[in-house]
Design a protein around this motif. Structure first.
Motif, PDB file in Angstrom:
ATOM      1  N   GLY A  49       0.616  -1.258  -0.077  1.00  0.00           N
ATOM      2  CA  GLY A  49       0.054  -0.076   0.028  1.00  0.00           C
ATOM      3  C   GLY A  49       0.760   1.256   0.102  1.00  0.00           C
ATOM      4  O   GLY A  49       0.401   2.196   0.839  1.00  0.00           O
ATOM      5  N   ARG A  50       1.841   1.269  -0.805  1.00  0.00           N
ATOM      6  CA  ARG A  50       2.926   2.223  -0.739  1.00  0.00           C
ATOM      7  C   ARG A  50       2.206   3.628  -1.126  1.00  0.00           C
ATOM      8  O   ARG A  50       2.486   4.691  -0.525  1.00  0.00           O
ATOM      9  CB  ARG A  50       4.007   1.894  -1.827  1.00  0.00           C
ATOM     10  N   ALA A  51       1.529   3.608  -2.094  1.00  0.00           N
ATOM     11  CA  ALA A  51       0.672   5.028  -2.638  1.00  0.00           C
ATOM     12  C   ALA A  51       0.041   5.765  -1.232  1.00  0.00           C
ATOM     13  O   ALA A  51       0.155   6.979  -0.944  1.00  0.00           O
ATOM     14  CB  ALA A  51      -0.031   4.672  -3.842  1.00  0.00           C
ATOM     15  N   ASN A  86       1.013   9.092   0.715  1.00  0.00           N
ATOM     16  CA  ASN A  86      -0.026  10.200   0.856  1.00  0.00           C
ATOM     17  C   ASN A  86      -0.237  10.770   2.353  1.00  0.00           C
ATOM     18  O   ASN A  86      -0.241  11.698   2.786  1.00  0.00           O
ATOM     19  CB  ASN A  86      -1.402   9.727   0.267  1.00  0.00           C
ATOM     20  N   ALA A  87      -0.119   9.616   3.150  1.00  0.00           N
ATOM     21  CA  ALA A  87      -0.474   9.755   4.669  1.00  0.00           C
ATOM     22  C   ALA A  87       0.844  10.596   5.089  1.00  0.00           C
ATOM     23  O   ALA A  87       0.881  11.508   5.946  1.00  0.00           O
ATOM     24  CB  ALA A  87      -0.424   8.556   5.574  1.00  0.00           C
ATOM     25  N   ALA A  99      10.823  -0.372   3.902  1.00  0.00           N
ATOM     26  CA  ALA A  99      10.462  -0.824   2.929  1.00  0.00           C
ATOM     27  C   ALA A  99      11.063  -2.104   2.456  1.00  0.00           C
ATOM     28  O   ALA A  99      11.741  -2.841   2.813  1.00  0.00           O
ATOM     29  CB  ALA A  99      10.671   0.383   1.789  1.00  0.00           C
ATOM     30  N   THR A 100      10.247  -2.590   1.203  1.00  0.00           N
ATOM     31  CA  THR A 100      10.584  -3.889   0.667  1.00  0.00           C
ATOM     32  C   THR A 100      11.408  -3.512  -0.524  1.00  0.00           C
ATOM     33  O   THR A 100      12.417  -4.541  -1.106  1.00  0.00           O
ATOM     34  CB  THR A 100       9.641  -4.768   0.438  1.00  0.00           C
ATOM     35  N   SER A 101      11.257  -2.300  -1.162  1.00  0.00           N
ATOM     36  CA  SER A 101      11.750  -2.021  -2.471  1.00  0.00           C
ATOM     37  C   SER A 101      13.368  -1.299  -2.453  1.00  0.00           C
ATOM     38  O   SER A 101      13.445  -0.618  -1.557  1.00  0.00           O
ATOM     39  CB  SER A 101      11.015  -1.151  -3.019  1.00  0.00           C
ATOM     40  N   GLU A 102      14.148  -1.941  -3.199  1.00  0.00           N
ATOM     41  CA  GLU A 102      15.530  -1.338  -3.254  1.00  0.00           C
ATOM     42  C   GLU A 102      15.828  -0.540  -4.423  1.00  0.00           C
ATOM     43  O   GLU A 102      16.820   0.111  -4.749  1.00  0.00           O
ATOM     44  CB  GLU A 102      16.630  -2.344  -3.156  1.00  0.00           C
ATOM     45  N   ASP A 103      14.680  -0.045  -5.158  1.00  0.00           N
ATOM     46  CA  ASP A 103      14.751   0.649  -6.193  1.00  0.00           C
ATOM     47  C   ASP A 103      14.844   2.294  -5.996  1.00  0.00           C
ATOM     48  O   ASP A 103      14.294   2.714  -5.227  1.00  0.00           O
ATOM     49  CB  ASP A 103      13.294   0.475  -7.026  1.00  0.00           C
ATOM     50  N   PRO A 104      16.039   2.725  -6.505  1.00  0.00           N
ATOM     51  CA  PRO A 104      16.426   4.165  -6.151  1.00  0.00           C
ATOM     52  C   PRO A 104      14.942   5.053  -6.435  1.00  0.00           C
ATOM     53  O   PRO A 104      14.990   6.117  -5.794  1.00  0.00           O
ATOM     54  CB  PRO A 104      17.626   4.408  -7.075  1.00  0.00           C
ATOM     55  N   ALA A 105      14.309   4.733  -7.564  1.00  0.00           N
ATOM     56  CA  ALA A 105      13.231   5.609  -7.904  1.00  0.00           C
ATOM     57  C   ALA A 105      12.070   5.604  -6.766  1.00  0.00           C
ATOM     58  O   ALA A 105      11.698   6.675  -6.527  1.00  0.00           O
ATOM     59  CB  ALA A 105      12.863   4.935  -9.356  1.00  0.00           C
ATOM     60  N   VAL A 106      12.186   4.568  -6.104  1.00  0.00           N
ATOM     61  CA  VAL A 106      11.044   4.517  -4.985  1.00  0.00           C
ATOM     62  C   VAL A 106      11.645   5.247  -3.772  1.00  0.00           C
ATOM     63  O   VAL A 106      10.780   5.764  -3.104  1.00  0.00           O
ATOM     64  CB  VAL A 106      10.772   2.954  -4.544  1.00  0.00           C
ATOM     65  N   VAL A 107      12.905   4.943  -3.588  1.00  0.00           N
ATOM     66  CA  VAL A 107      13.598   5.967  -2.556  1.00  0.00           C
ATOM     67  C   VAL A 107      13.376   7.284  -2.845  1.00  0.00           C
ATOM     68  O   VAL A 107      12.993   8.159  -1.758  1.00  0.00           O
ATOM     69  CB  VAL A 107      15.088   5.447  -2.255  1.00  0.00           C
ATOM     70  N   ASN A 108      13.713   7.853  -3.947  1.00  0.00           N
ATOM     71  CA  ASN A 108      13.468   9.077  -4.275  1.00  0.00           C
ATOM     72  C   ASN A 108      12.007   9.525  -4.043  1.00  0.00           C
ATOM     73  O   ASN A 108      11.797  10.674  -3.494  1.00  0.00           O
ATOM     74  CB  ASN A 108      13.943   9.408  -5.694  1.00  0.00           C
ATOM     75  N   GLU A 109      10.891   8.752  -4.389  1.00  0.00           N
ATOM     76  CA  GLU A 109       9.768   9.056  -4.355  1.00  0.00           C
ATOM     77  C   GLU A 109       9.384   9.194  -2.923  1.00  0.00           C
ATOM     78  O   GLU A 109       8.633  10.079  -2.509  1.00  0.00           O
ATOM     79  CB  GLU A 109       8.863   7.906  -4.787  1.00  0.00           C
ATOM     80  N   ALA A 110       9.943   8.343  -1.950  1.00  0.00           N
ATOM     81  CA  ALA A 110       9.762   8.601  -0.718  1.00  0.00           C
ATOM     82  C   ALA A 110      10.016   9.773   0.098  1.00  0.00           C
ATOM     83  O   ALA A 110       9.654  10.461   0.852  1.00  0.00           O
ATOM     84  CB  ALA A 110      10.144   7.062   0.114  1.00  0.00           C
ATOM     85  N   LEU A 111      11.652   9.977  -0.398  1.00  0.00           N
ATOM     86  CA  LEU A 111      12.158  11.273   0.194  1.00  0.00           C
ATOM     87  C   LEU A 111      11.360  12.488  -0.340  1.00  0.00           C
ATOM     88  O   LEU A 111      11.258  13.460   0.513  1.00  0.00           O
ATOM     89  CB  LEU A 111      13.729  11.270  -0.227  1.00  0.00           C
ATOM     90  N   ALA A 112      10.679  12.472  -1.400  1.00  0.00           N
ATOM     91  CA  ALA A 112      10.140  13.546  -1.953  1.00  0.00           C
ATOM     92  C   ALA A 112       8.771  13.837  -1.114  1.00  0.00           C
ATOM     93  O   ALA A 112       8.292  15.019  -1.044  1.00  0.00           O
ATOM     94  CB  ALA A 112       9.576  13.598  -3.429  1.00  0.00           C
TER      95      ALA A 112
END
Length: 234
Positions: A69-71, A75-76, A93-106
């Motif tokens: 339920g990342r999205a 949002n929370a 998190a479960t993902s090591e994808d840098p794009a996901v990391v950047n999304e989280a940091l943003a």
């Protein structure tokens, strides 16, 4: 669904746990409560309850699960940061994808750790996030053609002197003021003065906070116990 927990003592970092699975919530509560200076103050089961519980629990930090339920969770996180900008957020998190990391940091996350993290690294990351640093799990590697988010180093606003650096090295080994004085051939009062200068320059609240910040930068994956800290007064 979990009710708010007992209020934390003064000076303790209050941590809200945001995770779907009851087993994971219980595990995270245990990890947080095992860390000196941290205390879990609530654990809602759904991201939509985060704002409501944050209103009543008034946490200093939030540990969130970024899974399927990342999205909704991100949002929370955005809502929390908008409503309570002083709250620091650390994600598991479960993902090591840098794009996901950047999304989280943003989205306002300041610590991004993998699910198999140690209690030590989780605790350090919460304290580092509270001090304004960003920590990314060292298991996340740089990918070809992509940039990996990198944790900020602990950089004092004013450089430490040579003697202050010596005292800091002794603190990292868990030495008391008296023992530091013996090791460095200086008086205990001089040690206390150096410790106060170190805290000021690192922006740390106390000795334990200073040590945790430095260790999280130098040894982000360490859970061996070699770098344990024994508290002693200034």
């Amino acid at each position: 669904m979990s009710a708010p927990m007992a209020s934390a003592p003064r000076g303790v970092t209050r941590v809200l746990i945001l995770a779907d699975a009851p087993v994971l919530r219980r595990g995270l509560i245990g990890m947080v409560n095992e860390t000196p200076g941290l205390q879990a103050v609530g654990a809602p089961g759904e991201p939509r309850r985060a704002l409501t519980l944050a209103e009543s629990a008034r946490p200093d930090a939030v540990v969130v699960e970024l899974g399927s339920g990342r999205a909704a969770t991100l949002n929370a996180c955005r809502d929390l940061r908008r409503r309570f900008p002083q709250i620091s957020i650390v994600a598991l998190a479960t993902s090591e994808d840098p794009a996901v990391v950047n999304e989280a940091l943003a989205a306002g996350v300041r610590g991004y750790l993998l699910m198999n993290t140690s209690p030590t690294l989780l605790g350090w990351s919460v304290l580092a996030a509270r001090a304004g640093r960003t920590v990314v799990d060292p298991q996340i590697r740089r990918t070809e053609g992509g940039a990996e988010p990198v944790a900020r180093e602990v950089t004092p606003e004013v450089p430490l002197t040579r003697r202050e650096s010596d005292v800091l090295d002794e603190l990292l080994q868990g030495q008391s003021n008296r023992q530091i004085g013996k090791n460095l051939f200086i008086s205990e009062d001089t040690v206390k003065s150096h410790v106060k200068a170190i805290l000021r320059k690192l922006g740390a609240r106390d000795r334990a906070h200073a040590v945790s910040l430095v260790l999280s930068a130098r040894h982000p994956g360490c859970s061996c116990g070699t770098h344990s800290f024994t508290s002693s007064g200034l």
